[in-house]
Design a protein around this motif. Structure first.
Motif, mmCIF file in Angstrom:
data_model
loop_
_atom_site.group_PDB
_atom_site.id
_atom_site.type_symbol
_atom_site.label_atom_id
_atom_site.label_comp_id
_atom_site.label_asym_id
_atom_site.label_seq_id
_atom_site.Cartn_x
_atom_site.Cartn_y
_atom_site.Cartn_z
ATOM 1 N N GLU A 57 0.830 -1.205 0.000
ATOM 2 C CA GLU A 57 0.000 0.000 0.000
ATOM 3 C C GLU A 57 0.870 1.262 0.000
ATOM 4 O O GLU A 57 0.563 2.244 -0.690
ATOM 5 C CB GLU A 57 -0.916 0.012 1.219
ATOM 6 N N TYR A 79 -9.190 -4.721 -0.969
ATOM 7 C CA TYR A 79 -8.727 -5.532 0.148
ATOM 8 C C TYR A 79 -9.614 -6.754 0.365
ATOM 9 O O TYR A 79 -10.814 -6.738 0.083
ATOM 10 C CB TYR A 79 -8.685 -4.706 1.437
ATOM 11 N N LYS A 106 -4.476 -5.723 6.846
ATOM 12 C CA LYS A 106 -4.689 -5.285 5.469
ATOM 13 C C LYS A 106 -4.129 -6.358 4.548
ATOM 14 O O LYS A 106 -2.973 -6.740 4.655
ATOM 15 C CB LYS A 106 -3.998 -3.952 5.195
ATOM 16 N N LEU A 154 -4.297 -7.491 0.334
ATOM 17 C CA LEU A 154 -4.823 -7.250 -0.994
ATOM 18 C C LEU A 154 -5.548 -8.479 -1.508
ATOM 19 O O LEU A 154 -5.152 -9.618 -1.233
ATOM 20 C CB LEU A 154 -3.689 -6.883 -1.957
#
Length: 234
Positions: free
Chosen positions: A32, A62, A71, A73
């Motif tokens: 990120e 996400y 977090k 992806l």
């Protein structure tokens, strides 16, 4: 006749006891950051060239189904993270593309560039996402190794089991360390990253020399207020 072993035998956790830790790395936070840095670099480059743009987009999808990640992806085709800018002056579209290519795409080696019409889209492909993840895990492993060295642990084992871009784990074994909380405390101590501007001379070249004495001579014998000399790592 007795023969002595020439090589020392390392005693593992099963023989001398110790601490065993499995560390999970939230590597997608670094991904990120890579995306946000690209956005800032593109925006600054376009503004510097006074190229008008609008509709800036940062697209990051996400996956919140895994409770182990803060977090993560989403690893689905077509969901690759991207940054997009719309160039409002059509006459400067080609120039804008070249600026983005020179400032971001060509420098990092991670990004791919595309877009249709007046849009410039810079995408972080799946392979590049994995590269950033793996590099992040390795950097964390090195940082842990440095901090564990300060504990004075003899022959620690700090390894990355499996594929770092997928597993994102670090296995830590500390023979003889009976208090794992102390190891955790050292590992979890936050680090601090500082961004510093490089000082340039009148010719536009950075002040740098092979020795501190040479650099001081270039600076007139004194380091200017608000600056400091630091080692250069390539």
């Amino acid at each position: 006749e007795e023969k002595l072993l020439a090589k020392k035998i390392n005693l593992g956790l099963d023989l001398q006891g110790g601490s065993h830790l499995l560390i999970k790395v939230h590597a997608d936070e670094a991904v990120e950051q890579e995306i946000n840095d690209a956005y800032a670099a593109i925006k600054n480059a376009l503004e510097e060239k006074e190229i008008a743009f609008s509709d800036e987009v940062i697209s990051i999808v996400y996956d919140d189904s895994d409770p182990n990640y803060k977090k993560r992806l989403l690893d689905i085709d077509g969901q690759a993270p991207y940054v997009q800018f719309t160039i409002t002056d059509a006459s400067r579209l080609d120039e804008a593309r070249q600026v983005v290519r020179d400032r971001v795409v060509g420098n990092s080696g991670h990004w791919s560039m595309g877009g249709d019409g007046a849009n410039i889209r810079v995408t972080l492909p799946a392979l590049s996402v994995k590269t950033v993840r793996a590099a992040t895990v390795e950097n964390v492993r090195r940082a842990i190794e440095h901090r564990i060295d300060q504990l004075g642990v003899a022959e620690p084992s700090i390894v990355i089991p499996g594929n770092p871009a997928v597993e994102e784990r670090i296995l830590l074994q500390l023979p003889g360390v009976e208090d794992p909380e102390e190891a955790k405390r050292r590992i979890q101590t936050p680090g601090q990253l500082e961004m510093r501007l490089v000082v340039y001379d009148e010719a536009g070249a950075p002040y740098s020399s092979t020795t501190k004495e040479e650099l001081l001579e270039r600076l007139g014998g004194k380091v200017p207020t608000g600056t400091e000399m630091v080692p250069e790592y390539l």
